[in-house]
Design a protein around this motif. Structure first.
Motif, PDB file in Angstrom:
ATOM      1  N   LEU A  49       0.843  -1.027   0.040  1.00 15.25           N
ATOM      2  CA  LEU A  49      -0.024   0.115   0.004  1.00 15.25           C
ATOM      3  C   LEU A  49       0.820   1.242   0.032  1.00 15.25           C
ATOM      4  N   PHE A  50       0.472   2.178  -0.760  1.00 16.78           N
ATOM      5  CA  PHE A  50       0.964   3.676  -0.662  1.00 16.78           C
ATOM      6  C   PHE A  50       0.611   4.439   0.653  1.00 16.78           C
ATOM      7  N   ASP A  51       1.504   4.761   1.430  1.00 17.32           N
ATOM      8  CA  ASP A  51       1.442   5.426   2.826  1.00 17.32           C
ATOM      9  C   ASP A  51       1.909   6.910   2.536  1.00 17.32           C
ATOM     10  N   GLU A  52       0.882   7.901   2.615  1.00 13.70           N
ATOM     11  CA  GLU A  52       1.549   9.073   2.536  1.00 13.70           C
ATOM     12  C   GLU A  52       2.073   9.598   3.721  1.00 13.70           C
ATOM     13  N   GLU A  53       1.519   9.516   4.911  1.00 10.86           N
ATOM     14  CA  GLU A  53       2.539   9.405   6.293  1.00 10.86           C
ATOM     15  C   GLU A  53       3.816   9.230   6.089  1.00 10.86           C
ATOM     16  N   ALA A  54       3.866   7.863   5.627  1.00  9.60           N
ATOM     17  CA  ALA A  54       5.313   7.386   5.797  1.00  9.60           C
ATOM     18  C   ALA A  54       6.240   8.054   4.760  1.00  9.60           C
ATOM     19  N   VAL A  55       5.780   8.256   3.707  1.00 10.44           N
ATOM     20  CA  VAL A  55       6.451   9.060   2.672  1.00 10.44           C
ATOM     21  C   VAL A  55       7.006  10.533   3.177  1.00 10.44           C
ATOM     22  N   LEU A  56       5.970  11.208   3.635  1.00  9.69           N
ATOM     23  CA  LEU A  56       6.378  12.634   4.085  1.00  9.69           C
ATOM     24  C   LEU A  56       7.190  12.565   5.276  1.00  9.69           C
ATOM     25  N   GLY A  57       6.921  11.694   6.325  1.00  9.05           N
ATOM     26  CA  GLY A  57       7.850  11.318   7.480  1.00  9.05           C
ATOM     27  C   GLY A  57       9.286  10.999   7.153  1.00  9.05           C
ATOM     28  N   GLN A  58       9.525   9.817   6.164  1.00 10.61           N
ATOM     29  CA  GLN A  58      10.725   9.632   5.658  1.00 10.61           C
ATOM     30  C   GLN A  58      11.357  10.846   4.941  1.00 10.61           C
ATOM     31  N   ALA A  59      10.612  11.832   4.459  1.00  5.96           N
ATOM     32  CA  ALA A  59      11.292  13.088   3.710  1.00  5.96           C
ATOM     33  C   ALA A  59      11.504  14.251   4.614  1.00  5.96           C
ATOM     34  N   GLY A  60      10.858  14.137   5.948  1.00  4.37           N
ATOM     35  CA  GLY A  60      10.907  14.876   6.916  1.00  4.37           C
ATOM     36  C   GLY A  60      10.160  16.073   6.684  1.00  4.37           C
ATOM     37  N   LEU A  61       8.969  15.967   6.106  1.00  6.30           N
ATOM     38  CA  LEU A  61       8.030  17.038   5.553  1.00  6.30           C
ATOM     39  C   LEU A  61       6.698  16.943   6.462  1.00  6.30           C
ATOM     40  N   LEU A  62       6.683  16.213   7.497  1.00  6.74           N
ATOM     41  CA  LEU A  62       5.364  16.169   8.366  1.00  6.74           C
ATOM     42  C   LEU A  62       5.426  17.420   9.091  1.00  6.74           C
ATOM     43  N   SER A  63       4.400  17.731   9.527  1.00  3.86           N
ATOM     44  CA  SER A  63       4.002  19.156  10.135  1.00  3.86           C
ATOM     45  C   SER A  63       4.908  19.144  11.472  1.00  3.86           C
ATOM     46  N   SER A  64       4.927  17.783  12.334  1.00  2.00           N
ATOM     47  CA  SER A  64       5.534  17.885  13.592  1.00  2.00           C
ATOM     48  C   SER A  64       7.077  17.922  13.362  1.00  2.00           C
ATOM     49  N   GLN A  65       7.490  17.691  12.249  1.00  2.00           N
ATOM     50  CA  GLN A  65       8.924  17.631  11.954  1.00  2.00           C
ATOM     51  C   GLN A  65       9.407  19.111  11.428  1.00  2.00           C
ATOM     52  N   GLN A  66       8.556  19.835  11.354  1.00  2.00           N
ATOM     53  CA  GLN A  66       9.027  21.458  10.901  1.00  2.00           C
ATOM     54  C   GLN A  66       9.471  22.308  12.016  1.00  2.00           C
ATOM     55  N   ASP A  67      10.512  23.196  12.046  1.00  2.00           N
ATOM     56  CA  ASP A  67      10.489  24.342  12.941  1.00  2.00           C
ATOM     57  C   ASP A  67       9.744  25.022  12.367  1.00  2.00           C
TER      58      ASP A  67
END
Length: 122
Positions: A49-67
């Protein structure tokens, strides 16, 4: 009438200040760690399955990962972060679909339709 200030009465307050600051700093750190979004770090193009959360998390683009300060300075409300997320999702989705075709789990026609019709949810 003379008001005398007892120097011993100020000691408990001043000795509590560093502890209070340490407590507040620890509470903020704990709150930040508790609100970090979790994602599947093991996700890959071979996943079924394509997991958008995992893709963004691995790229460091989740909101919680942003300064927040860094993000606000560089995006200036122009939607740059959102465009970057959409680009990352579209690119990774296309690579995932191609991998599914390589593994024989999807036909070429279905892959073309999925790539064409894909709309990122985030």
């Amino acid at each position: 009438m003379t008001v005398s200030v007892d120097s011993r009465s100020a000691l408990p307050y001043s000795s509590l200040m560093p502890r209070t600051f340490q407590f507040l700093a620890a509470a903020l750190l704990l709150a930040a760690c508790a609100t970090t979004a979790s994602y599947d770090e093991t996700w890959s193009w071979d996943s079924p399955l394509f997991d958008e959360e995992a893709v963004l998390g691995q790229a460091g683009l989740l909101s919680s990962q942003q300064d927040t300060l860094f993000t606000s300075i560089w995006t200036l409300g122009g939607g740059a972060l959102q465009r970057r997320r959409e680009y990352q999702l579209r690119t990774q989705h296309e690579l995932w679909v191609r991998r599914q075709v390589e593994m024989g789990k999807m036909s070429v026609e279905e892959a073309q339709a999925r790539i064409r019709d894909y709309v990122p949810k985030t």
